[in-house]
Design an enzyme around this catalytic site. Structure first.
Site, PDB file in Angstrom:
ATOM      1  CG  ASP A 204      -0.208   0.142   2.398  1.00 14.84           C
ATOM      2  OD1 ASP A 204       1.036   0.248   2.461  1.00 14.84           O
ATOM      3  OD2 ASP A 204      -0.975   0.412   3.610  1.00 14.84           O
ATOM      4  CG  ASP A 206       1.577   3.177   4.703  1.00 15.28           C
ATOM      5  OD1 ASP A 206       0.189   3.037   4.827  1.00 15.28           O
ATOM      6  OD2 ASP A 206       2.371   2.464   4.292  1.00 15.28           O
ATOM      7  CG  ASP A 349      -3.057   2.522   5.265  1.00 13.39           C
ATOM      8  OD1 ASP A 349      -4.500   2.264   4.771  1.00 13.39           O
ATOM      9  OD2 ASP A 349      -2.646   1.483   5.583  1.00 13.39           O
TER      10      ASP A 349
HETATM   11  P1  TTP Z   1       1.874  -1.002   6.859  1.00 11.31           P
HETATM   12  O1  TTP Z   1       1.552  -0.248   5.704  1.00 11.31           O
HETATM   13  O2  TTP Z   1       1.074  -2.249   6.999  1.00 11.31           O
HETATM   14  O3  TTP Z   1       3.413  -1.669   6.367  1.00 11.31           O
HETATM   15  P2  TTP Z   1       4.618  -1.360   5.728  1.00 11.31           P
HETATM   16  O4  TTP Z   1       4.444   0.124   5.227  1.00 11.31           O
HETATM   17  O5  TTP Z   1       5.955  -1.382   6.511  1.00 11.31           O
HETATM   18  O6  TTP Z   1       4.906  -2.336   4.542  1.00 11.31           O
HETATM   19  P3  TTP Z   1       4.043  -2.370   3.146  1.00 11.31           P
HETATM   20  O7  TTP Z   1       5.101  -2.128   2.076  1.00 11.31           O
HETATM   21  O8  TTP Z   1       3.718  -4.017   3.288  1.00 11.31           O
HETATM   22  O9  TTP Z   1       3.053  -1.725   3.097  1.00 11.31           O
HETATM   23  O10 TTP Z   1       2.150  -0.271   8.128  1.00 11.31           O
HETATM   24  C1  TTP Z   1       3.015   0.859   8.159  1.00 11.31           C
HETATM   25  C2  TTP Z   1       3.405   1.312   9.462  1.00 11.31           C
HETATM   26  O11 TTP Z   1       2.257   1.870  10.047  1.00 11.31           O
HETATM   27  C3  TTP Z   1       3.680   0.396  10.492  1.00 11.31           C
HETATM   28  O12 TTP Z   1       4.930   0.596  10.836  1.00 11.31           O
HETATM   29  C4  TTP Z   1       2.832  -0.092  11.743  1.00 11.31           C
HETATM   30  C5  TTP Z   1       1.923   1.408  11.382  1.00 11.31           C
HETATM   31  N1  TTP Z   1       0.543   1.219  11.757  1.00 11.31           N
HETATM   32  C6  TTP Z   1       0.030   1.820  12.857  1.00 11.31           C
HETATM   33  O13 TTP Z   1       0.673   2.380  13.911  1.00 11.31           O
HETATM   34  N2  TTP Z   1      -1.246   1.379  13.218  1.00 11.31           N
HETATM   35  C7  TTP Z   1      -2.212   0.910  12.335  1.00 11.31           C
HETATM   36  O14 TTP Z   1      -3.158   0.587  12.584  1.00 11.31           O
HETATM   37  C8  TTP Z   1      -1.388   0.071  11.117  1.00 11.31           C
HETATM   38  C9  TTP Z   1      -2.144  -0.736  10.073  1.00 11.31           C
HETATM   39  C10 TTP Z   1      -0.108   0.255  10.889  1.00 11.31           C
HETATM   40 MN    MN Z   2       2.543   0.346   3.726  1.00 13.49          MN
HETATM   41 MN    MN Z   3      -0.363   0.751   5.489  1.00 13.28          MN
END
Ligand code: TTP
Ligand code: MN
Ligand code: MN
Ligand code: MN
Length: 425
Positions: A204, A206, A349
């Site tokens: 995703d 973020d 996100d």
């Molecule tokens: P993610 O997007 O789940 O993971 P990521 O970006 O490290 O890996 P990917 O490339 O697969 O997307 O989460 C990003 C960060 O956000 C992770 O360090 C944890 C944090 N987080 C929260 O603090 N609260 C939440 O509810 C979620 C879903 C994530």
């Molecule tokens: Mn992510």
């Molecule tokens: Mn995420």
């Protein structure tokens, strides 16, 4: 003489947040094996076991060289009996019997396929698996009533499981900036999660949004979402309000590791052109001046989280060619929607934080998940402090410790600063 014997005498600290863990490391064969077992434990809702395998893998990721023999591991922390057994097996035989069995087990494959559907967690997937549902097609035919997230997850299953590339993340960032600035000029948008750690792909994208005038960010998310919806950029969104102030537990004692920021889980509709090249159409360069904060993980210059010194205009049109473009067009061509189309679905996100909590939110949302867990464990057990994505509380002095940068938080915690690119634990 065996090469690299010096590994054993090098002292390696036991918390992942005390170590530099780059994205690329020397022990991928071992960490891939341990990650399968971690994933299997997590899918079986055995969190403790999952964390043990993740900690062992993270330790190996931080080592300065390839491990060639088990004797090199003597004295290293984080390696439990089970993990050591798996490592030895891989070192001696090239594969681990347990990992092979796990990987090819019907349960693991089904749980991965089902939790790969947006909106489906381990509990639901397990219930379905025990009913004989092993994949999205089985689910489709089962006649189960699905919620809105799951319906959209099933519909866009293939493309949501395609990695999101960095150029796609940048294109999404441009859309998010336009949306945020349309409703709140002066707001700051930062790319967080895996891309901030230097990953070239993600599941995703973020973003963290804030505004220098504390309070201006309140109620921002619904406005951003309305703008995005009006422009046709959203396929799905679920917004949750900020529950931090209303919470009775107090900010330093979250009920879970979940934070309480205003937040939006969404699926964007990202334009691609017919040749499979990605093109972001918009209002045109004259109405849009991008200011996306520079979060290049290899520049350690973004020490102040709000610094804009390195921001530069992003290209208006992004062209993605080669392997990824081919994969995207193949998936779109085979999608359940009629015929090939000129856009793909991307998980996004969005999080909004008040300015005074920005550094904590930035640190908490940059990850990796294990790095975050280790930071909180360090804080509690070594410093008698409670760290969340909102605040840091010193339980001995009975006071909150303020910080306006990640560096200050590491300093409060008595830790060496670890840049985002080295938080890939
Ligand atoms: P993610 O997007 O789940 O993971 P990521 O970006 O490290 O890996 P990917 O490339 O697969 O997307 O989460 C990003 C960060 O956000 C992770 O360090 C944890 C944090 N987080 C929260 O603090 N609260 C939440 O509810 C979620 C879903 C994530
Ligand atoms: Mn992510
Ligand atoms: Mn995420
Ligand atoms: Mn670095």
């Amino acid at each position: 003489e065996k090469p690299g014997l010096e590994l054993a005498v090098v002292s390696v600290p036991s918390y992942a947040c005390q170590r530099h863990t780059p994205l690329l490391h020397h022990n991928t064969i071992l960490t891939d094996a341990l990650s399968i077992l971690a994933e299997n434990a997590e899918l079986s809702e055995n969190e403790g076991r999952g964390v043990a395998f993740r900690r062992a893998a993270a330790l190996l990721k931080s080592l300065p060289q390839e491990v060639r023999g088990a004797e090199q591991l003597r004295g290293l922390p984080c390696l439990g009996e089970h993990s050591l057994r798996v490592i030895k097996e891989v070192l001696e035989d090239g594969v681990s019997h347990e990992v092979e069995t796990t990987m090819h087990s019907e349960q693991f494959k089904a749980m991965k396929a089902l939790t790969g559907i947006f909106g489906v967690g381990a509990k639901t997937a397990d219930r379905w698996f025990r009913e004989g549902i092993h994949n999205p097609s089985n689910l489709q035919r089962s006649g189960h009533t699905l919620n809105r997230a799951q319906r959209i997850g099933l519909k866009y299953y293939d493309e949501l499981n395609l990695p999101v590339t960095k150029p796609e993340a940048v294109a999404i960032g441009q859309i998010v900036e336009r949306a945020v600035h349309a409703v709140l000029p002066g707001a700051e948008i930062t790319l967080i999660g895996g891309f901030r750690r230097g990953k070239q792909t993600g599941h995703d994208v973020d973003f963290l949004i804030t505004h220098p005038d504390e309070g201006r960010e309140e109620g921002l998310m619904p406005k951003v979402v309305s703008w995005l919806e009006a422009q046709g950029f959203l396929l799905y969104q679920k917004t949750t309000g900020n529950s931090y102030l209303e919470s009775k537990e107090g900010p330093a004692r979250p009920a879970s590791n979940m934070d309480r920021f205003e937040r939006c889980f969404s699926i964007f509709r990202l334009s691609t052109d017919n040749e499979g090249r990605e093109i972001q159409t918009g209002d045109g360069p004259q109405t849009y001046s991008p200011t996306l904060t520079n979060t290049d993980p290899h520049t350690h210059s973004d020490t102040h989280p709000h610094s804009k010194t390195d921001s530069h205009p992003l290209p208006q049109t992004l062209v993605v060619v080669g392997d990824h473009a081919q994969k995207v067009s193949r998936v779109l061509g085979h999608s359940q929607c009629s015929g090939p189309r000129s856009w793909r679905a991307v998980r996004v996100d969005l999080v909004v934080s008040p300015y005074s909590q920005f550094a904590f939110a930035l640190l908490g949302w940059t990850g990796s998940k294990l790095f975050e867990r280790e930071l909180r464990r360090w804080a509690v057990h070594e410093k008698a402090m409670t760290l969340s994505s909102h605040a840091l509380y010193d339980r001995k002095r009975m006071q909150y410790l303020r910080a306006s940068s990640e560096e200050e938080i590491f300093a409060h915690l008595g830790l060496e600063y670890i840049p985002p690119c080295d938080r890939n634990a």
